[in-house]
Design a protein around this motif. Sequence first.
Motif, PDB file in Angstrom:
ATOM      1  N   SER A  25       0.744  -1.059   0.082  1.00 46.34           N
ATOM      2  CA  SER A  25       0.003  -0.117   0.074  1.00 46.34           C
ATOM      3  C   SER A  25       0.834   1.286   0.137  1.00 46.34           C
ATOM      4  N   ALA A  26       2.030   1.071   0.580  1.00 47.30           N
ATOM      5  CA  ALA A  26       2.864   2.260   0.556  1.00 47.30           C
ATOM      6  C   ALA A  26       3.353   2.678  -1.008  1.00 47.30           C
ATOM      7  N   LEU A  27       3.417   1.518  -1.731  1.00 42.51           N
ATOM      8  CA  LEU A  27       4.079   1.698  -3.055  1.00 42.51           C
ATOM      9  C   LEU A  27       2.837   2.114  -3.997  1.00 42.51           C
ATOM     10  N   ASP A  28       1.700   1.579  -3.860  1.00 42.72           N
ATOM     11  CA  ASP A  28       0.719   1.604  -4.850  1.00 42.72           C
ATOM     12  C   ASP A  28      -0.867   1.381  -3.860  1.00 42.72           C
ATOM     13  N   PRO A  29      -1.028   2.485  -3.351  1.00 47.40           N
ATOM     14  CA  PRO A  29      -2.093   2.557  -2.176  1.00 47.40           C
ATOM     15  C   PRO A  29      -3.323   2.043  -2.766  1.00 47.40           C
ATOM     16  N   TYR A  30      -3.941   2.218  -3.811  1.00 45.73           N
ATOM     17  CA  TYR A  30      -5.006   1.620  -4.475  1.00 45.73           C
ATOM     18  C   TYR A  30      -4.811  -0.095  -4.642  1.00 45.73           C
ATOM     19  N   GLY A  31      -3.760  -0.422  -5.470  1.00 40.19           N
ATOM     20  CA  GLY A  31      -3.555  -1.781  -5.664  1.00 40.19           C
ATOM     21  C   GLY A  31      -3.372  -2.734  -4.394  1.00 40.19           C
ATOM     22  N   GLY A  32      -2.340  -1.858  -3.327  1.00 37.22           N
ATOM     23  CA  GLY A  32      -2.087  -2.325  -2.146  1.00 37.22           C
ATOM     24  C   GLY A  32      -3.537  -2.857  -1.457  1.00 37.22           C
ATOM     25  N   LEU A  91       4.612   9.408  -2.003  1.00 37.22           N
ATOM     26  CA  LEU A  91       3.429   9.875  -2.116  1.00 37.22           C
ATOM     27  C   LEU A  91       3.000  10.649  -0.822  1.00 37.22           C
ATOM     28  N   HIS A  92       2.187  11.479  -0.948  1.00 38.78           N
ATOM     29  CA  HIS A  92       1.682  12.540   0.182  1.00 38.78           C
ATOM     30  C   HIS A  92       0.587  11.642   0.823  1.00 38.78           C
ATOM     31  N   PRO A  93       0.662  11.861   2.188  1.00 38.24           N
ATOM     32  CA  PRO A  93      -0.068  10.975   3.119  1.00 38.24           C
ATOM     33  C   PRO A  93      -1.629  11.153   2.546  1.00 38.24           C
ATOM     34  N   LYS A  94      -2.036  12.272   2.150  1.00 36.26           N
ATOM     35  CA  LYS A  94      -3.472  12.653   1.727  1.00 36.26           C
ATOM     36  C   LYS A  94      -3.736  11.666   0.392  1.00 36.26           C
ATOM     37  N   ARG A  95      -2.600  11.643  -0.597  1.00 39.72           N
ATOM     38  CA  ARG A  95      -2.938  10.820  -1.830  1.00 39.72           C
ATOM     39  C   ARG A  95      -2.883   9.440  -1.328  1.00 39.72           C
ATOM     40  N   LEU A  96      -2.004   9.052  -0.344  1.00 38.98           N
ATOM     41  CA  LEU A  96      -1.934   7.553  -0.191  1.00 38.98           C
ATOM     42  C   LEU A  96      -3.259   7.209   0.635  1.00 38.98           C
ATOM     43  N   LEU A  97      -3.918   8.126   1.464  1.00 36.74           N
ATOM     44  CA  LEU A  97      -5.146   7.785   1.975  1.00 36.74           C
ATOM     45  C   LEU A  97      -6.295   7.536   1.055  1.00 36.74           C
ATOM     46  N   GLU A  98      -6.338   8.543  -0.005  1.00 32.70           N
ATOM     47  CA  GLU A  98      -7.464   8.413  -0.810  1.00 32.70           C
ATOM     48  C   GLU A  98      -7.314   7.335  -1.608  1.00 32.70           C
ATOM     49  N   GLY A  99      -6.060   6.827  -1.991  1.00 34.50           N
ATOM     50  CA  GLY A  99      -5.708   5.578  -2.714  1.00 34.50           C
ATOM     51  C   GLY A  99      -6.193   4.383  -2.092  1.00 34.50           C
ATOM     52  N   VAL A 100      -6.008   4.305  -0.878  1.00 32.53           N
ATOM     53  CA  VAL A 100      -6.305   2.932  -0.002  1.00 32.53           C
ATOM     54  C   VAL A 100      -7.802   3.052   0.298  1.00 32.53           C
ATOM     55  N   ILE A 101      -8.518   4.263   0.133  1.00 30.64           N
ATOM     56  CA  ILE A 101     -10.014   4.211   0.543  1.00 30.64           C
ATOM     57  C   ILE A 101     -10.553   3.887  -0.820  1.00 30.64           C
ATOM     58  N   GLU A 102     -10.046   4.208  -1.747  1.00 35.97           N
ATOM     59  CA  GLU A 102     -10.726   3.853  -3.161  1.00 35.97           C
ATOM     60  C   GLU A 102     -10.397   2.340  -3.313  1.00 35.97           C
ATOM     61  N   GLY A 103      -9.239   1.632  -2.893  1.00 41.76           N
ATOM     62  CA  GLY A 103      -9.007   0.125  -3.122  1.00 41.76           C
ATOM     63  C   GLY A 103     -10.008  -0.621  -2.280  1.00 41.76           C
ATOM     64  N   VAL A 104     -10.300  -0.256  -1.201  1.00 41.48           N
ATOM     65  CA  VAL A 104     -11.139  -1.009  -0.389  1.00 41.48           C
ATOM     66  C   VAL A 104     -12.532  -0.654  -0.943  1.00 41.48           C
TER      67      VAL A 104
END
Lengths: 985, 255
Positions: free
Chosen positions: A316-323, A366-379
């Motif tokens: 998730s650190a590398l690709d928040p959505y994919g992770g 990746l900025h934490p905001k972008r990371l957070l948005e990515g993980v939200i999207e992935g789940v």
Amino acid sequence: MTERLEVRFKKGHPDARAEYIRSKIQDYLSIPVSNVERVDIYTIDAALDDGQLEKVRTEIFTDPVTQESSYSPLASEFDNAIEVGFLPGVKDNAGDTSQNAIGDLLKIGFKKDEAVYTSVQYRVTGGSREDAERIAKELLSNDSIEHSRVNTYAEWKQGLDIIVPKVELGREPAVKKIDLQLDDAALEKLSADRSLALTLEDMHVIRDYFSKESVVEERKKVGLGDKVTDVELEVLAQTQSEHCKHRIFNAMIAYKDGATVEKVDSLFNTYVKKSSKEIEATKDWIVSTFWDNAGVARLNEDWNYVAKCETHNSPSALDPYGGSITGIVGVYRDPMGTGIGSKIVAGTYGFCTGSPFYNGELKPRLHPKRLLEGVIEGVKDGGNKSGIPTPYGLTFFDSGWIGKPLIYVAAFGIMPREVNGWPSHTKEIKPGDAIVMVGGRVGKDGIHGATESSLEGGEWITAGHVQIGDPFTQKKVQDFVLEARDAGMYKYITDNGAGGLSSSVGESAEFSNGCELHLDKVPLKYAGLDPWEILVSESQERMTIAVNQDKLGALRELADKHAVEMSVLGTFTDSGKYHVIYNGKTVAYMGMSFLHEGFPQMQLEAEWQPELEEEPSLGEVKDHAALLKSMLARENIASKEFIERQYDHEVQGGSTIKPFIGAANDGPGDAAVIKPLLDRKEGLAIAAGINPKYSKIDAYNMAALALDEAIRKVISVGGSLDHISLNDNFCWPNSVYDAEKNPDGKHKLAQLVRANKALYDYTTAFGTPCISGKDSMFIDSNIKDKDGNSHKVSGLPTIQFTAVARIADIGKCISMDAKKAGDAVYVVGETRDELGASEYYEMLGHVGKNVPVLDKNNARTVYKGVAKAIHSGLVASCHGCYRGGLGIALAQVAFAGGLGLHIDLKPLKLDDVRALYSESGGRFVVTVPADKKNDFELAMQGVAFTHLGEVTGDARIVVTGAGGEIISEDVSELKSAWQSTFGWW
Amino acid sequence: MVKTIIMTGYGINCDYETEHAFRLAGSETDKVHVNELINGKKRLEDYQILALPGGFSYGDDIAAGKILANKMLANMSAQVKQFLDDGKLAIGICNGFQVMMKYAFLPRSGPQEATLTFNDSGKFEDRWVYMKSGGSKCIWTKGIDQLYLPVRHGEGKLVAPDSVIQRLKDNSQIVLRYCSPDGSLDAKYPLNPNGSTDGIAGICDETGRVFGLMPHPEGFLYPTNHPRWTRESVPEGAGLRLFRNAVEYAEKELV
């Protein structure tokens, strides 16, 4: 012939997705952009004739009402075009669907090297080319999985090349034979060069095994000799990885606390497993713990439930959505592969990242905001597209996670206690059973995911382990598996997760004591993979099943019905050997016992060296109402409704207590309750507890309070200590001492020991067993600052406890919102001077000393008292006091109910600030109907409780402190402070 | 006894609770994989009611419902046509509604003339919405004035040329419209959760027997599904009434 089809919305039909991106460009990057046009691109790399192309254009890819499309570029005016597509080999789910759809419509099959690829072009009006480059890099694409290109309008006018992200490995698969008769330096280099994460001692063990005369003799018979193959070395690295073997949790630890030294022979056995076994002896509802992919417990006389919480941090650190999509879809496979398989009925999440508002010196990738948005999207995609509700989750922000986040994902399933007379939580393989793999194909994705979890994060992390989960394929697999299970087609199933086939087949083979696995039978995404890559690839959506040869035909027929790919890869044997074959030649041949037992225990040192802080002296609070509002708005307290609204939390029809509840459906529910069997009245209350800030003082209390929080959450809605099961998830910074690289490693390991002691002490005191869990041991990253200097950033020692309470009758559940004017307000449990590492101190920049200490006996009495009062129908609302303390809990109870409160703090006998913001554990805010006050107080005899005041109809919170009225505020003001930090994002 | 076929497979995922709804309403039910209808192992003609449940067929890739609609059109359009010609009942919920629109048996058979597209918010959303019924010929909503149900979708905005909308109005085919809690019809976001034209949440065909809607009636079969059941009195799961209407009609007219 390659064709590039462009599709967009027609004039007069705005594309909401494009507008969403435009507003993000504004919010994130402050680049003034007046318009974004979105063009979906389908690159069709297949031999279709003109008629076929036209048919697929109109009948598949273009909505006749809203869209237009063309095989040549669609004209429009803009300043820059940003095109984003996947890198070769990255899972392109929409591309796969396109290929399916074309095949179905034209009734054709795609040839091996034909495919459809999707990409998106954003045509941006406003901003320079440099701005567009920034938008591409910082918002729209992620270079570990995607390529992007930016072209000006003039360049676009000239025509753009067609990009075909086809994987062409262009090499013949090969097996390397490696001579291990090397000196220590060369052995260490070999491990490092291949990212094996094997220690020198491990390498010695491997060298010794392969040098044994008897082993060499046996190996000669199957065409191998005294050299190890790369296949074998990779398998050993997987099975010995931290991820699979939990070597730190099983280490021999010398724990020093002051003058005393204690030997701990395996944290797992000494604390976690010991606690579970002891509790198991007293509770008949615990069915299966720790050995399988998930824990199993009793739901009712006919059904069991299954629970598992995992983490998916590094990917998730590398690709928040994919992770995160791979994490959630992956954790669903744990209950699916437990016993003979369960139906997944819920998933939950926990996102721990750096502050989304971080603006410090460090520059994470990746900025934490972008990371957070990515993980939200992935789940979101993982859960919604699987048809599995996501009714609960949490977030926690701390600067220790700006490089490597903690991404918790949990899954819950149900299965009949017996299926065709077979106890569903058990499994069996008979020698001769076929090794069957179902689901996705294998590619280079996810290689070394397991071994890399044994290393710290940093620039070196390879993109090799980035994957994108495919919920569509897995949903088909789940449907298929349940039907096959009920038809009695198999008695063994497990998932392919970390370590891929090497782990799933390796672990399965222990049931029969051997296997013969043919790697050339594994279906591949593309040609050219080396045998070791096929074996350890973590390509997703795959289950391994052991099937009696007589049932293979029926199973295949069922797989065809569900459009699930099924491959027979060999047989389970009782040869005692892990035997792998590729194109008729043996490529791995090792003793089963060596594979799983032959390695040395780690020896580690721990030393408890707490930094003792003092309690700060506090100034006077001038405006208590303003203080309460700023506390409510703090990022670790504020509403995260925007996340939960994007998640389907009701599918499957059993939604009972929703994540956001109250008069306006927007108050913070303590726990979710689902009713997994629609025609029954039993339910599962699900929640999690986490609060790593207390680790700044003592990880023992951190663990105790996380457990207390999880338990109180499920009790608040109607659970009780009679039946609460837990999953423990440890996420720890590197705790292996190294004088140079990790000088405080001994202290971190001591914190781990202390957290484990707390786990044992409190779980046994409460009778709440861990039935499954996981540890993730390297929450560290190396991040550069603006000058390019690298800094090591470590996460706080953290445990999340996920709690499941069995609810006997969901009709008796309650919620946290105040119900009616005139109801009495109580706080149950003791409020003490415990602001250490609290939210209040953090706001003022302090840590302090007085961390909340949980008294086991008092807490147990409170839990039991509150549960009894709720079950007796005496309680109108119940809400735990968590981060931020009583003040936050009272405000939430009031605004969720759209009602006011009149509160008198004086009976608490503390100063106002401590009364409102101390974070003492074991407390609930309870409202009780006026006519039940006496019964309630009678029922609570022997329990510490304090009457604080009344619910009022005027929608104002009025608080009286030591010196008179300190707060009088409209509840809508408090609610809006709580909601405005994140809003709808 | 009335028999309902619940279609499954390829990412359909509300089949469990949809089947339960029809059982509660008094129908026999069969969950049948799309491929079993295509390969002839099961036949539509053996049933009186067809349900296309919600879900994410084909992951919502390309356009929600489109690819499953194509699969049905290519492989089973004759039996679907016969089923409808026989005067039988069909419901499409959420993704099932998207399939119906893209298959084009709603609002009527023929070329696709209306669509469901991305929510104005650009996001998938799960929230409960109020709807007003009234004046339509839909047999599924007979006797229902207002409804409160969950929506859970990312592509629920109904779009069609003005002429089509006008025809739907004239023919009493607009079944449900998003409204305020007090029933007024000028509902804005989030009351109208997706920006749908005229707040349309569900429509029926010209006969009133084929019904599609974005909200999930099968998500409100029990009082405990209601978001505020712990603070308000909720007599029954209001979604159940739609299924009862259909089963009662089928019992009378089709069995």
